[in-house]
Design a protein around this motif. Sequence first.
Motif, PDB file in Angstrom:
ATOM      1  N   VAL A 196     -37.346-110.823 -18.804  1.00 21.34           N
ATOM      2  CA  VAL A 196     -37.421-109.268 -18.574  1.00 21.34           C
ATOM      3  C   VAL A 196     -37.099-108.360 -17.978  1.00 21.34           C
ATOM      4  O   VAL A 196     -35.770-107.405 -18.407  1.00 21.34           O
ATOM      5  N   ARG A 199     -32.802-109.023 -19.152  1.00 21.16           N
ATOM      6  CA  ARG A 199     -32.999-107.625 -20.804  1.00 21.16           C
ATOM      7  C   ARG A 199     -33.006-106.700 -20.167  1.00 21.16           C
ATOM      8  O   ARG A 199     -32.092-105.764 -20.316  1.00 21.16           O
ATOM      9  N   ARG A 200     -33.733-105.985 -18.640  1.00 20.56           N
ATOM     10  CA  ARG A 200     -33.743-104.527 -18.617  1.00 20.56           C
ATOM     11  C   ARG A 200     -32.565-104.059 -17.783  1.00 20.56           C
ATOM     12  O   ARG A 200     -31.910-103.008 -18.323  1.00 20.56           O
ATOM     13  N   SER A 274     -42.451-112.231 -23.105  1.00 17.57           N
ATOM     14  CA  SER A 274     -41.876-111.808 -22.412  1.00 17.57           C
ATOM     15  C   SER A 274     -40.615-111.017 -23.821  1.00 17.57           C
ATOM     16  O   SER A 274     -39.778-109.259 -23.309  1.00 17.57           O
ATOM     17  N   SER A 275     -41.207-111.400 -24.745  1.00 14.70           N
ATOM     18  CA  SER A 275     -40.256-110.361 -26.200  1.00 14.70           C
ATOM     19  C   SER A 275     -41.064-109.393 -25.757  1.00 14.70           C
ATOM     20  O   SER A 275     -40.122-108.412 -26.664  1.00 14.70           O
ATOM     21  N   SER A 277     -42.471-107.781 -23.611  1.00  8.83           N
ATOM     22  CA  SER A 277     -42.428-106.720 -22.518  1.00  8.83           C
ATOM     23  C   SER A 277     -41.339-106.102 -22.029  1.00  8.83           C
ATOM     24  O   SER A 277     -40.184-106.700 -22.861  1.00  8.83           O
ATOM     25  N   LYS A 278     -41.500-104.499 -21.810  1.00 10.16           N
ATOM     26  CA  LYS A 278     -39.932-103.479 -20.942  1.00 10.16           C
ATOM     27  C   LYS A 278     -40.137-104.454 -20.051  1.00 10.16           C
ATOM     28  O   LYS A 278     -39.655-102.976 -19.326  1.00 10.16           O
ATOM     29  N   SER A 279     -41.036-103.910 -19.078  1.00 10.47           N
ATOM     30  CA  SER A 279     -40.900-104.196 -18.138  1.00 10.47           C
ATOM     31  C   SER A 279     -42.259-105.328 -17.367  1.00 10.47           C
ATOM     32  O   SER A 279     -42.721-106.311 -17.593  1.00 10.47           O
ATOM     33  N   TYR A 283     -44.912-107.308 -18.127  1.00 15.20           N
ATOM     34  CA  TYR A 283     -45.614-108.969 -18.439  1.00 15.20           C
ATOM     35  C   TYR A 283     -46.535-109.473 -17.967  1.00 15.20           C
ATOM     36  O   TYR A 283     -47.212-110.544 -17.655  1.00 15.20           O
ATOM     37  N   TYR A 364     -37.311-110.673 -30.725  1.00 10.04           N
ATOM     38  CA  TYR A 364     -36.020-111.484 -29.912  1.00 10.04           C
ATOM     39  C   TYR A 364     -34.971-110.908 -31.005  1.00 10.04           C
ATOM     40  O   TYR A 364     -34.301-109.648 -30.524  1.00 10.04           O
ATOM     41  N   LYS A 367     -35.369-106.602 -31.841  1.00 10.64           N
ATOM     42  CA  LYS A 367     -35.069-105.705 -31.235  1.00 10.64           C
ATOM     43  C   LYS A 367     -33.278-106.104 -31.139  1.00 10.64           C
ATOM     44  O   LYS A 367     -32.413-105.193 -30.453  1.00 10.64           O
TER      45      LYS A 367
END
Length: 373
Positions: A196, A199-200, A274-275, A277-279, A283, A364, A367
């Motif tokens: 996460v 990716r962020r 995790s896929s 979750s944006k933060s 998560y 994933y 996205k």
Amino acid sequence: MNSAKQFSKMFTAQIKMMFREKQVWFWNIFFPVILMVLFMIIFGGGSGDSFKATIAVVDSKPNATSTMLLEQLRQIPVLEFKEEQPVTKEAGNALVEKQDIDALIILPESEGANTMQLVVNKADEQGATTQAIAGILDQFIQQANWTVAGATPTFSLTKSSVSSGADDLNYADFLLTGMIGLSVAQGGLFGMVELVEMRRKGLMKRLRMTPANMGLYGLAGMVVRLMLGVIQIVILSLIGVFGFGANLHINVFSLVIAFFAGGLVFNAMGYLFSSFSKSMEAYMGMANIASMLMMFLSGVFFPLETLPTWLQPVTQMLPLTYFVDGMRDGLIYASGVASSSFWVGIGIMVLWGVVSFLVGSQVYKAKSIAATR
């Protein structure tokens, strides 16, 4: 760079990342140890002392019946008198209210009376000690009735216990193996949080633009978490055996199979979280909800049979139920891989893992496609 060398470098990098991340060590090592020690102490896994209950007795109007009952109560070895002499009802109630004693017993006030009263604190009304005292007194009254009637009981009850494992198994072993299963599962559920963050921060996108093999990167991370799971098993087992007298009867084949199946399943579930979750907060929220639900519904602390009947079908759908059973099979029951129930559990766990991984991969992928438009 060949695959073996690339995997080696990725594995080394993730090992370094794990050592730098203090939260990983807390949630995967120290927290399970603290939780296990607390439960072992609370439920008697670390004590060899026999059961004792502290009581007080009220004998406001001594008579032949109350004197006889009092003398017989003093012969019960598990009952310890707070005061050698009987107390007043008011003083006894105060002791119960302050929880200085486990129970107050009020003796009959006349020879013709046939009732003894048991007074307990409302907070402990459903507690194990209260239930044990009630059972002891029930048997005590039955015996007193036989004595007064001058009759000799015809039947008696003896108690023994059996287990599918060795004769030396006890609750400490049951709890220890449940905590080991829970710890390994939490390692997978919480172990994907770095995805996460990567990716962020855009690190995942940059990594995809390099010649790095993403499959090898994921495999390296999986091996690191499995290695951490082995550390968990060793540490918790040593504490359980040497600190609380737990007994292990290891079946290597079933232990290895259950460990790898469970490790992969819960890593796949972490990957799924995790896929979505944006933060990190999102998560951790999902992982905590899943962990808490399974912790109390998968037989980690108590046998599933103690749960309400309507709730038991839910437990049969949770992967942690079968992982804990598999770990217990490999660590204490040692029944081996010949058991059909063992393979049914492995199959259900694998199904959870495959579905979690496929759904996570699709999320994933979706996205990634959306990000390029």
